[in-house]
Write an enzyme that holds these catalytic residues in place. Structure first.
Site, PDB file in Angstrom:
ATOM      1  N   GLY A  96      45.422  30.280  41.450  1.00 32.95           N
ATOM      2  CA  GLY A  96      46.624  29.997  42.219  1.00 32.95           C
ATOM      3  C   GLY A  96      47.824  29.543  41.408  1.00 32.95           C
ATOM      4  CB  SER A 123      45.244  32.748  44.475  1.00 28.60           C
ATOM      5  OG  SER A 123      45.225  31.417  44.969  1.00 28.60           O
ATOM      6  CE  LYS A 264      36.273  31.683  42.896  1.00 26.23           C
ATOM      7  NZ  LYS A 264      36.490  30.237  42.850  1.00 26.23           N
ATOM      8  CB  SER A 286      32.421  30.341  41.285  1.00 24.81           C
ATOM      9  OG  SER A 286      33.581  29.643  40.897  1.00 24.81           O
ATOM     10  CG  HIS A 288      37.545  26.013  42.088  1.00 19.38           C
ATOM     11  ND1 HIS A 288      37.674  26.915  43.103  1.00 19.38           N
ATOM     12  CD2 HIS A 288      38.802  25.580  41.831  1.00 19.38           C
ATOM     13  CE1 HIS A 288      38.943  27.005  43.477  1.00 19.38           C
ATOM     14  NE2 HIS A 288      39.656  26.211  42.698  1.00 19.38           N
ATOM     15  CG  ASP A 319      35.032  32.237  38.797  1.00 13.84           C
ATOM     16  OD1 ASP A 319      35.973  32.734  38.163  1.00 13.84           O
ATOM     17  OD2 ASP A 319      35.032  31.073  39.237  1.00 13.84           O
ATOM     18  N   GLY A 321      33.946  30.224  33.159  1.00 14.37           N
ATOM     19  CA  GLY A 321      33.606  30.143  31.746  1.00 14.37           C
ATOM     20  C   GLY A 321      33.601  31.441  30.978  1.00 14.37           C
ATOM     21  CB  VAL A 322      33.823  35.039  31.953  1.00 13.54           C
ATOM     22  CG1 VAL A 322      33.939  36.370  31.221  1.00 13.54           C
ATOM     23  CG2 VAL A 322      32.555  35.001  32.791  1.00 13.54           C
ATOM     24  N   GLY A 342      39.635  33.685  35.105  1.00 12.94           N
ATOM     25  CA  GLY A 342      40.761  32.962  35.666  1.00 12.94           C
ATOM     26  C   GLY A 342      41.757  32.541  34.608  1.00 12.94           C
TER      27      GLY A 342
END
Length: 412
Positions: A96, A123, A264, A286, A288, A319, A321-322, A342
């Site tokens: 976001g 988002s 999610k 995830s 977040h 989702d 840490g990638v 993200g």
């Protein structure tokens, strides 16, 4: 070695790139480009940021197994998920307030994703309306993150708008229903929503303005009065998410939309089982990105148990840490069908706008495709736990080459 037509060959032909190739390099460049309070909002996590660090470090506990026997057929990184084709199983996560990184924000990201063939998950808290983002990349593939408002009319309005604008799936935000204790934001005293950042989807909605106490939507959304901004921020804070989310609520949501429903923030296998039984179409493991709960378990450590609980009933996305193409491969080998990024795309946006986001996506696609071939695969679908092995964590979170196979370790 085959470089022809690859992103690497383009970089070599150009004599280099204006953008960094490592996650750390992109982060440092973004810090140089942005006001500190903007950067801290984007980069920060909850508390002492142990969950953020754990998310990245978790990948270093897995080593990839190299293969040499091959048939010469080129690796193909493309896949399809919930009817949405993608050139690589890497999606732009719903991050976001992207206008803190660049004025073109989500529109630049949409154009970048369209050019690379990636999927943008928009988002709920955007700088402009979901319709404007769709118009910026009319041939793009996009899903919509649904922060379920505590007002049914507003909830249904947002869903109807997303459906009409061509969004391909509804991603229910399950992992941000209470504000995390974000120390960087507290230290700076900067709350972007007070300044109307991130309210694009709301100030463009007639029902939202009714809730804010105005009879109608303002004619010029680019020139809101201070009174309107204050009312919008207060109203958003009040209705952003409804307090409860139960499996039976998903039946209500199903009655409101034809889009596939994705949830999610699933980290517990029992919740994954209950959500599958409730009829969801996919889920996303995830935490977040570590922005909500400090001291949390790394999202990657939650992935195998959730995959086991789902047992193939629905796709599982990942989702948190990638950062690299090999991270993508590790997550897929552990059972994910696709991953989301993200902070990396926000850093790319900060250093180069659309071109910066394209650079991040192309780099990930190139590294992932190379790793796919070097582990003996033509397609993503053949990856499995046979391609990874648990290793002792290195001294630092991203210190390559220092892991040692642990005696007696077994694959999970």
């Amino acid at each position: 070695m085959a470089y022809a037509g690859s992103y690497q060959s383009q970089v070599f032909a150009a004599g280099g790139s204006p953008f960094p190739f490592t996650a750390k390099g992109l982060e440092e460049a973004a810090l140089d480009n942005l006001p500190r309070e903007y950067f801290d909002y984007i980069a920060g996590g909850a508390g002492s940021e142990r969950t953020v660090a754990a998310n990245e470090a978790a990948f270093s506990r897995w080593g990839l197994i190299y293969r040499v026997l091959r048939d010469g057929v080129a690796a193909d990184a493309s896949s399809t998920l919930l009817g949405t084709p993608m050139s690589v199983p890497v999606m732009l996560a719903p991050a976001g307030v992207a206008d803190l990184a660049h004025p073109e924000a989500e529109r630049a990201a949409a154009r970048a994703a369209e050019r690379v063939g990636a999927v943008q998950v928009l988002s709920a808290v955007t700088s402009v309306s979901l319709e404007e983002v769709a118009q910026a990349a009319p041939r793009g593939r996009r899903w919509f993150q649904f922060a379920w408002p505590d007002d049914e009319k507003l909830a249904r309005s947002l869903i109807e708008r997303a459906e009409a604008a061509g969004y391909g799936a509804l991603v229910v935000m399950g992992d941000c229903y209470v504000a995390g204790w974000r120390t960087r934001e507290l230290s700076s005293g900067f709350f972007p929503f007070r300044h109307a950042h991130g309210l694009g989807n709301y100030v463009s909605d007639r029902r939202f303005w009714e809730l804010a106490g105005f009879g109608s939507m303002p004619e010029d959304l680019d020139d809101l009065t201070s009174e309107m901004v204050a009312a919008a921020a207060s109203t958003w804070n009040r209705v952003f998410t409804k307090p409860a989310l139960l499996p039976e609520d998903l039946a209500v949501l199903r009655s409101w939309t034809r889009m596939p429903i994705v949830v999610k923030g699933v980290c517990h296998p029992d919740e994954a089982t209950r959500l599958c039984e409730a009829g969801i179409d996919a889920l996303i493991v995830s935490n977040h990105g570590g922005r909500q709960l400090d001291g949390g378990v790394a999202a990657l450590d939650c992935l195998p148990p959730v995959v086991a609980a789902v047992a193939g009933r629905v796709p599982v996305l990942f989702d948190s840490g990638v950062r690299t193409g090999t991270d993508v491969l590790i997550a897929l080998a552990l059972g994910a069908d696709a991953v989301m990024i993200g902070r990396p795309w926000l850093y790319g946006l900060a250093v180069g706008g659309q071109a910066g986001v394209e650079h991040v996506l192309r780099s990930l696609r190139e590294e992932f495709t190379s790793a796919l071939a070097l582990t003996g695969h033509r397609r993503c679908s053949s990856l499995s736990t046979d391609d990874v092995f648990p290793v002792v964590p290195p001294h630092g979170p991203r210190d390559p080459g220092s892991g040692i196979a642990r005696k007696g370790a077994t694959r999970s």
